[in-house]
Design a protein around this motif. Structure first.
Motif, PDB file in Angstrom:
ATOM      1  N   ARG A   9       0.859  -1.191   0.000  1.00 27.57           N
ATOM      2  CA  ARG A   9       0.000   0.000   0.000  1.00 27.57           C
ATOM      3  C   ARG A   9       0.890   1.235   0.000  1.00 27.57           C
ATOM      4  O   ARG A   9       2.079   1.153   0.315  1.00 27.57           O
ATOM      5  CB  ARG A   9      -0.921   0.008   1.213  1.00 27.57           C
ATOM      6  CG  ARG A   9      -0.180   0.167   2.523  1.00 27.57           C
ATOM      7  CD  ARG A   9      -1.111   0.179   3.718  1.00 27.57           C
ATOM      8  NE  ARG A   9      -0.334   0.247   4.952  1.00 27.57           N
ATOM      9  CZ  ARG A   9      -0.813  -0.011   6.139  1.00 27.57           C
ATOM     10  NH1 ARG A   9      -2.084  -0.359   6.284  1.00 27.57           N
ATOM     11  NH2 ARG A   9      -0.047   0.067   7.214  1.00 27.57           N
ATOM     12  N   VAL A  23      -3.713  -7.211   6.142  1.00 26.18           N
ATOM     13  CA  VAL A  23      -4.345  -5.895   6.146  1.00 26.18           C
ATOM     14  C   VAL A  23      -5.865  -6.065   6.166  1.00 26.18           C
ATOM     15  O   VAL A  23      -6.399  -7.040   5.622  1.00 26.18           O
ATOM     16  CB  VAL A  23      -3.901  -5.044   4.931  1.00 26.18           C
ATOM     17  CG1 VAL A  23      -4.441  -5.613   3.622  1.00 26.18           C
ATOM     18  CG2 VAL A  23      -4.270  -3.582   5.088  1.00 26.18           C
ATOM     19  N   ASP A  24      -6.542  -5.106   6.801  1.00 21.86           N
ATOM     20  CA  ASP A  24      -8.001  -5.061   6.753  1.00 21.86           C
ATOM     21  C   ASP A  24      -8.425  -4.404   5.453  1.00 21.86           C
ATOM     22  O   ASP A  24      -7.780  -3.457   4.987  1.00 21.86           O
ATOM     23  CB  ASP A  24      -8.557  -4.278   7.941  1.00 21.86           C
ATOM     24  CG  ASP A  24      -8.340  -5.009   9.261  1.00 21.86           C
ATOM     25  OD1 ASP A  24      -8.529  -6.248   9.284  1.00 21.86           O
ATOM     26  OD2 ASP A  24      -7.968  -4.358  10.252  1.00 21.86           O
ATOM     27  N   VAL A  25      -9.522  -4.892   4.895  1.00 17.84           N
ATOM     28  CA  VAL A  25     -10.065  -4.374   3.640  1.00 17.84           C
ATOM     29  C   VAL A  25     -11.517  -4.003   3.889  1.00 17.84           C
ATOM     30  O   VAL A  25     -12.285  -4.825   4.396  1.00 17.84           O
ATOM     31  CB  VAL A  25      -9.961  -5.432   2.512  1.00 17.84           C
ATOM     32  CG1 VAL A  25     -10.487  -4.882   1.205  1.00 17.84           C
ATOM     33  CG2 VAL A  25      -8.520  -5.925   2.364  1.00 17.84           C
ATOM     34  N   THR A  26     -11.896  -2.759   3.542  1.00 17.35           N
ATOM     35  CA  THR A  26     -13.271  -2.304   3.757  1.00 17.35           C
ATOM     36  C   THR A  26     -13.916  -1.861   2.452  1.00 17.35           C
ATOM     37  O   THR A  26     -13.222  -1.487   1.499  1.00 17.35           O
ATOM     38  CB  THR A  26     -13.328  -1.135   4.758  1.00 17.35           C
ATOM     39  OG1 THR A  26     -12.671  -0.001   4.181  1.00 17.35           O
ATOM     40  CG2 THR A  26     -12.674  -1.502   6.082  1.00 17.35           C
ATOM     41  N   GLY A  29     -13.069   1.936   2.144  1.00 20.95           N
ATOM     42  CA  GLY A  29     -11.696   2.412   2.051  1.00 20.95           C
ATOM     43  C   GLY A  29     -10.697   1.509   1.362  1.00 20.95           C
ATOM     44  O   GLY A  29      -9.524   1.855   1.281  1.00 20.95           O
ATOM     45  N   HIS A  32      -6.725  -0.878   4.176  1.00 20.13           N
ATOM     46  CA  HIS A  32      -6.516   0.106   5.242  1.00 20.13           C
ATOM     47  C   HIS A  32      -5.157   0.789   5.045  1.00 20.13           C
ATOM     48  O   HIS A  32      -4.134   0.125   4.895  1.00 20.13           O
ATOM     49  CB  HIS A  32      -6.572  -0.563   6.608  1.00 20.13           C
ATOM     50  CG  HIS A  32      -6.266   0.369   7.727  1.00 20.13           C
ATOM     51  ND1 HIS A  32      -7.161   1.330   8.137  1.00 20.13           N
ATOM     52  CD2 HIS A  32      -5.163   0.527   8.481  1.00 20.13           C
ATOM     53  CE1 HIS A  32      -6.612   2.033   9.114  1.00 20.13           C
ATOM     54  NE2 HIS A  32      -5.394   1.559   9.341  1.00 20.13           N
ATOM     55  N   GLY A  33      -5.180   2.125   5.012  1.00 18.75           N
ATOM     56  CA  GLY A  33      -3.950   2.890   4.881  1.00 18.75           C
ATOM     57  C   GLY A  33      -3.508   3.156   3.464  1.00 18.75           C
ATOM     58  O   GLY A  33      -2.500   3.829   3.247  1.00 18.75           O
ATOM     59  N   ASP A  34      -4.241   2.662   2.465  1.00 20.16           N
ATOM     60  CA  ASP A  34      -3.891   2.921   1.072  1.00 20.16           C
ATOM     61  C   ASP A  34      -4.751   4.059   0.554  1.00 20.16           C
ATOM     62  O   ASP A  34      -5.979   3.976   0.582  1.00 20.16           O
ATOM     63  CB  ASP A  34      -4.097   1.679   0.209  1.00 20.16           C
ATOM     64  CG  ASP A  34      -3.552   1.863  -1.192  1.00 20.16           C
ATOM     65  OD1 ASP A  34      -2.322   1.772  -1.343  1.00 20.16           O
ATOM     66  OD2 ASP A  34      -4.350   2.102  -2.116  1.00 20.16           O
ATOM     67  N   PRO A 137     -16.063  -7.127   2.763  1.00 20.96           N
ATOM     68  CA  PRO A 137     -14.882  -6.731   3.522  1.00 20.96           C
ATOM     69  C   PRO A 137     -14.324  -7.866   4.376  1.00 20.96           C
ATOM     70  O   PRO A 137     -14.963  -8.903   4.541  1.00 20.96           O
ATOM     71  CB  PRO A 137     -15.415  -5.598   4.400  1.00 20.96           C
ATOM     72  CG  PRO A 137     -16.852  -5.966   4.633  1.00 20.96           C
ATOM     73  CD  PRO A 137     -17.304  -6.625   3.357  1.00 20.96           C
ATOM     74  N   ARG A 139     -10.341  -9.330   6.385  1.00 16.59           N
ATOM     75  CA  ARG A 139      -8.893  -9.221   6.545  1.00 16.59           C
ATOM     76  C   ARG A 139      -8.236 -10.226   5.606  1.00 16.59           C
ATOM     77  O   ARG A 139      -8.696 -11.374   5.518  1.00 16.59           O
ATOM     78  CB  ARG A 139      -8.502  -9.506   7.997  1.00 16.59           C
ATOM     79  CG  ARG A 139      -7.031  -9.297   8.300  1.00 16.59           C
ATOM     80  CD  ARG A 139      -6.798  -9.246   9.811  1.00 16.59           C
ATOM     81  NE  ARG A 139      -5.409  -9.029  10.152  1.00 16.59           N
ATOM     82  CZ  ARG A 139      -4.808  -7.831  10.165  1.00 16.59           C
ATOM     83  NH1 ARG A 139      -5.489  -6.750   9.845  1.00 16.59           N
ATOM     84  NH2 ARG A 139      -3.544  -7.721  10.493  1.00 16.59           N
TER      85      ARG A 139
END
Length: 151
Positions: A9, A23-26, A29, A32-34, A137, A139
């Motif tokens: 990311r 990483v968590d994926v939503t 978003g 997460h963090g990208d 969503p 992880r």
């Protein structure tokens, strides 16, 4: 069935790529963090999560005679043993997360700053990867299985 072998990311445009083990994926978003994963107001999130096949990166490197790290391609996910469907609307499951293929991830001119000829080496047959939107969503982690979701 394939396997997830790389996660990366970047926090803002042109930022260095950060490699992750999980990483968590939503839906809202992406990774997460990208920075690219956030769906803008009125947007459709067509480029939330990008992915490419290890075999395609290796082929491009072979053509150019380079050994550049895959994350320099600036995609989020590297998949091994999996042929990314070149059909928008197809769903791919990685672990518990489901992504919907939206468009081909065309290589940009920035690839030429990494290596002369890289943009051209990534152009044929979706070799540069695919863009997707998050549908389910969860992880994801290195080692997760990758498969097409049967409808």
């Amino acid at each position: 069935m394939g396997v997830l072998v790389g996660i990366a990311r970047h926090a803002f445009p042109k930022a260095p790529m950060e490699l992750l083990d999980a990483v968590d994926v939503t839906v809202e978003g992406g990774l997460h963090g990208d920075f690219r994963g956030a769906v803008k107001p009125g947007g459709r999130g067509k480029r939330q999560v990008t992915m490419m096949e290890r075999v395609d990166w290796d082929a491009a490197m072979g053509e150019l005679g380079h050994t550049i790290a895959w994350q320099e391609r600036r995609v989020n996910l590297l998949l091994d043993g999996f042929d990314i469907p070149q059909v928008p609307g197809t769903r791919v499951r990685i672990g518990a997360v489901e992504l919907e293929i939206t468009v081909e991830c065309d290589p940009c001119s920035r690839m030429e700053t990494i290596a002369a000829g890289l943009k051209g080496a990534l152009t044929p047959d979706w070799r540069g990867g695919a863009c997707s939107r998050v549908k389910v969503p969860g992880r994801i982690a290195i080692g997760d299985r990758v498969m097409v979701v049967e409808s």
